[in-house]
Scaffold this motif. Sequence first.
Motif, PDB file in Angstrom:
ATOM      1  N   GLN A   1       0.863  -1.270  -0.034  1.00 15.29           N
ATOM      2  CA  GLN A   1       0.216  -0.291  -0.083  1.00 15.29           C
ATOM      3  C   GLN A   1       0.738   1.337  -0.184  1.00 15.29           C
ATOM      4  O   GLN A   1       0.300   2.283   0.211  1.00 15.29           O
ATOM      5  CB  GLN A   1      -1.053   0.071   1.319  1.00 15.29           C
ATOM      6  CG  GLN A   1      -1.970  -1.101   1.290  1.00 15.29           C
ATOM      7  CD  GLN A   1      -3.187  -0.524   0.270  1.00 15.29           C
ATOM      8  OE1 GLN A   1      -3.533   0.377   0.401  1.00 15.29           O
ATOM      9  NE2 GLN A   1      -3.681  -1.690  -0.482  1.00 15.29           N
TER      10      GLN A   1
ATOM     11  N   ASN B   1       2.405   4.199  -3.761  1.00 19.35           N
ATOM     12  CA  ASN B   1       1.256   4.041  -4.921  1.00 19.35           C
ATOM     13  C   ASN B   1       1.509   5.256  -6.028  1.00 19.35           C
ATOM     14  O   ASN B   1       1.366   6.311  -5.986  1.00 19.35           O
ATOM     15  CB  ASN B   1      -0.188   4.397  -4.514  1.00 19.35           C
ATOM     16  CG  ASN B   1      -1.249   3.887  -5.373  1.00 19.35           C
ATOM     17  OD1 ASN B   1      -0.863   2.953  -6.193  1.00 19.35           O
ATOM     18  ND2 ASN B   1      -2.407   4.282  -5.347  1.00 19.35           N
TER      19      ASN B   1
ATOM     20  N   TYR C   1      -4.578  -6.683  -5.003  1.00 16.23           N
ATOM     21  CA  TYR C   1      -4.745  -7.122  -3.708  1.00 16.23           C
ATOM     22  C   TYR C   1      -6.151  -7.215  -3.331  1.00 16.23           C
ATOM     23  O   TYR C   1      -7.149  -6.676  -4.012  1.00 16.23           O
ATOM     24  CB  TYR C   1      -4.061  -6.260  -2.686  1.00 16.23           C
ATOM     25  CG  TYR C   1      -4.764  -4.836  -2.393  1.00 16.23           C
ATOM     26  CD1 TYR C   1      -4.193  -3.792  -3.234  1.00 16.23           C
ATOM     27  CD2 TYR C   1      -5.836  -4.594  -1.556  1.00 16.23           C
ATOM     28  CE1 TYR C   1      -4.739  -2.610  -3.163  1.00 16.23           C
ATOM     29  CE2 TYR C   1      -6.383  -3.052  -1.582  1.00 16.23           C
ATOM     30  CZ  TYR C   1      -5.843  -2.361  -2.365  1.00 16.23           C
ATOM     31  OH  TYR C   1      -6.472  -1.077  -2.368  1.00 16.23           O
TER      32      TYR C   1
ATOM     33  N   THR D   1       1.755   0.147  -8.690  1.00 17.68           N
ATOM     34  CA  THR D   1       0.206   0.553  -8.329  1.00 17.68           C
ATOM     35  C   THR D   1      -0.332  -0.399  -7.792  1.00 17.68           C
ATOM     36  O   THR D   1      -0.380  -1.590  -8.223  1.00 17.68           O
ATOM     37  CB  THR D   1      -0.423   1.025  -9.814  1.00 17.68           C
ATOM     38  OG1 THR D   1       0.580   1.791 -10.391  1.00 17.68           O
ATOM     39  CG2 THR D   1      -1.675   1.630  -9.665  1.00 17.68           C
ATOM     40  N   TRP D   2      -1.057   0.083  -6.711  1.00 20.24           N
ATOM     41  CA  TRP D   2      -1.833  -0.950  -5.732  1.00 20.24           C
ATOM     42  C   TRP D   2      -3.199  -0.925  -6.472  1.00 20.24           C
ATOM     43  O   TRP D   2      -3.905   0.078  -6.214  1.00 20.24           O
ATOM     44  CB  TRP D   2      -1.609  -0.673  -4.234  1.00 20.24           C
ATOM     45  CG  TRP D   2      -0.477  -0.795  -3.836  1.00 20.24           C
ATOM     46  CD1 TRP D   2       0.558   0.125  -3.604  1.00 20.24           C
ATOM     47  CD2 TRP D   2       0.264  -2.129  -3.709  1.00 20.24           C
ATOM     48  NE1 TRP D   2       1.690  -0.605  -3.183  1.00 20.24           N
ATOM     49  CE2 TRP D   2       1.446  -2.050  -3.184  1.00 20.24           C
ATOM     50  CE3 TRP D   2      -0.049  -3.462  -3.413  1.00 20.24           C
ATOM     51  CZ2 TRP D   2       2.305  -3.048  -2.852  1.00 20.24           C
ATOM     52  CZ3 TRP D   2       0.496  -4.432  -3.103  1.00 20.24           C
ATOM     53  CH2 TRP D   2       1.898  -4.180  -2.496  1.00 20.24           C
TER      54      TRP D   2
END
Length: 632
Positions: free
Chosen positions: A105, A108, A190, A245-246
């Motif tokens: 996290q 980002n 995720y 990038t999450w």
Amino acid sequence: MRLVLAATIAFLSPICIQAFYLPGAAPHDYVVGQQVDLFVNALTPMLISKNNTNSKLKSMINYEYYEPKLKFCVPDDGAIKQPESLGSILFGDRIFNSKYDIKMQKDNGTCQTLCKQSDVTADDAKFINDRIREDYALNWLVDGLPAAEMKKDSKTGELFYDLGFNLGNNDGPFEDYPALNNHYDIVLKYHKPTENTYRIVGVLVWPSSIGGSQTGEPTCDTQNATPLVLSETETQTVHYTYRVTWSESDTTWATRWDNYLHIFDPRIHWFSLINSFVIVLFLCVMVSMILVRSVSRDISRYNAIDLSEDVQEDWGWKLVHGEVFRTPQNPMVLSVMVGNGAQLCSMVGVTLVFALMGFLSPSNRGSLATVMMVCWTLFGGIGGYFSSRVYASLGGTNRKKNSFLTATVLPSFVFIIVFLLNLCLLVAGSSGAVPFGTMLLIVVLWFGISAPLSAIGSYFGSKQGAIHHPVRVNQIPRQIPPGPKYLRPWAAALLSGILPFGAAFVELYFVLSSLFASRAYYAFGFLALTAGVVALTTATVTILFTYFVLCAEEYRWHWRAFLTGGGSAFWVFAYGLFYWASRLSLDSLSSVFIYLGYLFLLTLLDFLVTGTIGFLASYWAVRRLYSAIRID
Ligand SMILES: *[C@@H]1O[C@H](CO)[C@@H](O)[C@H](O)[C@H]1NC(C)=O
Ligand SMILES: *[C@@H]1O[C@H](CO)[C@@H](O)[C@H](O)[C@H]1NC(C)=O
């Protein structure tokens, strides 16, 4: 027979529809800010290049990620090799840690520098450019998931994850000047099962090439970048950057592999299956018509003649009743081959059962090869038992030599070939070469576990002794009349091989692609059914040919049965050559050697397995046949 088949289909069909697997081990739960490791695996040549789905595979050689000439960024405290299973090493995985600093996290969308390589020499540049021209792909692993590129299946329009991503780009305008990808947009998907736990369920990478000045601040501006083309005449700097990038996803941990296990055109598998069943049906009808009707007619006629006490001449297969169990030439070689074939058959059977039950999960890298190796080792006893019993039944007497040869000849032969191929890989500078320690482990498995088990199997086999034969062997061998041309050993082998090969060739294409082009293969349901059909077809066709051979008063059926059964292997080899011509364009000599070497091994093992099935089936049929007639 057909009933059994129908029951099998009914039992297996739910499994065939979906590639079936158990999810990996327990999920890894992350909290915000926790380190997420990115591991790098060897570079492999890719089958599909971006725009052209029909591109050919250009090499057979893998390179370690930290191969010095590739000039990738090495972690500050050196690259550390990660533990791997035996099968994973054999199939070319070489996994190391990496310099990527990824925290759950965090960061980002931030543009980050991996490192600046300031000493990319002209030599290195040439090496890298050649690898780009050969369509090499990078293979990364995050939390056990391979990094993939998102692609669209051109037939169904479905999105799927294609394993690996390009080292560079040499399509279209970059044909002459390949562009190196020095920036990676990493998208980590995720899933949040509860408020504060995060699980990684997808890894996508979009690589791109950012040229211009390599010494300033990183921009990660992939839109307005000129591609980075390495000069093959001077030393230069390459700036490697990445951006994480999450992205939240609905995919759960249990289904995270679904996107990866894309089956290209499942209709092809169904077509293959239907094709196989048509062949089997055709065979069953043919065999029941020819064999059952004429054999039962023969038997009743033979027995009726005896009863009426007519002075009648015998004809057909009854004539050779005093010869069929005569010791064939080289009973030693034949029994050793049958023993090893039986061992391989059990290995293939058990591995397929494991695969069907879902134990060979893709997250457990190399599990297929590991299971195969372990099964082969443990089934040494089966090999020894079959070899010694067949040897005794064929009238052989030198049991010790038989036991010794069964345990050593095939493993040594295979080992020598693998060793030579390994030398080839070493000369080519590839990381695919099996490391010395692994070689040693294999030797220990084979000669330390498999060989003693084989000796024990031989002991029990020779204790049980020869199989009882229903008819006696005459003192003086009969003359053999010249038979028809199509019953000559090689002609019969080629003819009879067509049916089993015809039942399997579509699946064979996928198997070859997964072996040589590192395509994932998970259609085990289809594979198991196809293997069953091949075994059944081989057995029936061989029995049929043995019957014809005996009818032609040719009693030397033992070797012919093995050869007829193994006939499909010649077609497999020919298909391998066709695959080479149509799907590969290998430039280097070592790639050619490696392809041919592995193809030869595959063919040899196939020959032993199908030959053994054919021989044992014919043995059974001949005994049944001659115990049904009355001999004066
Ligand atoms: C793909 O190839 C076709 C022709 O073969 C070409 O028109 C098209 O522009 C190519 N697309 C890309 C993205 O290179
Ligand atoms: C990261 O950024 C992307 C857009 O740049 C956004 O869609 C996503 O929700 C962000 N993720 C987190 C965890 O902030």
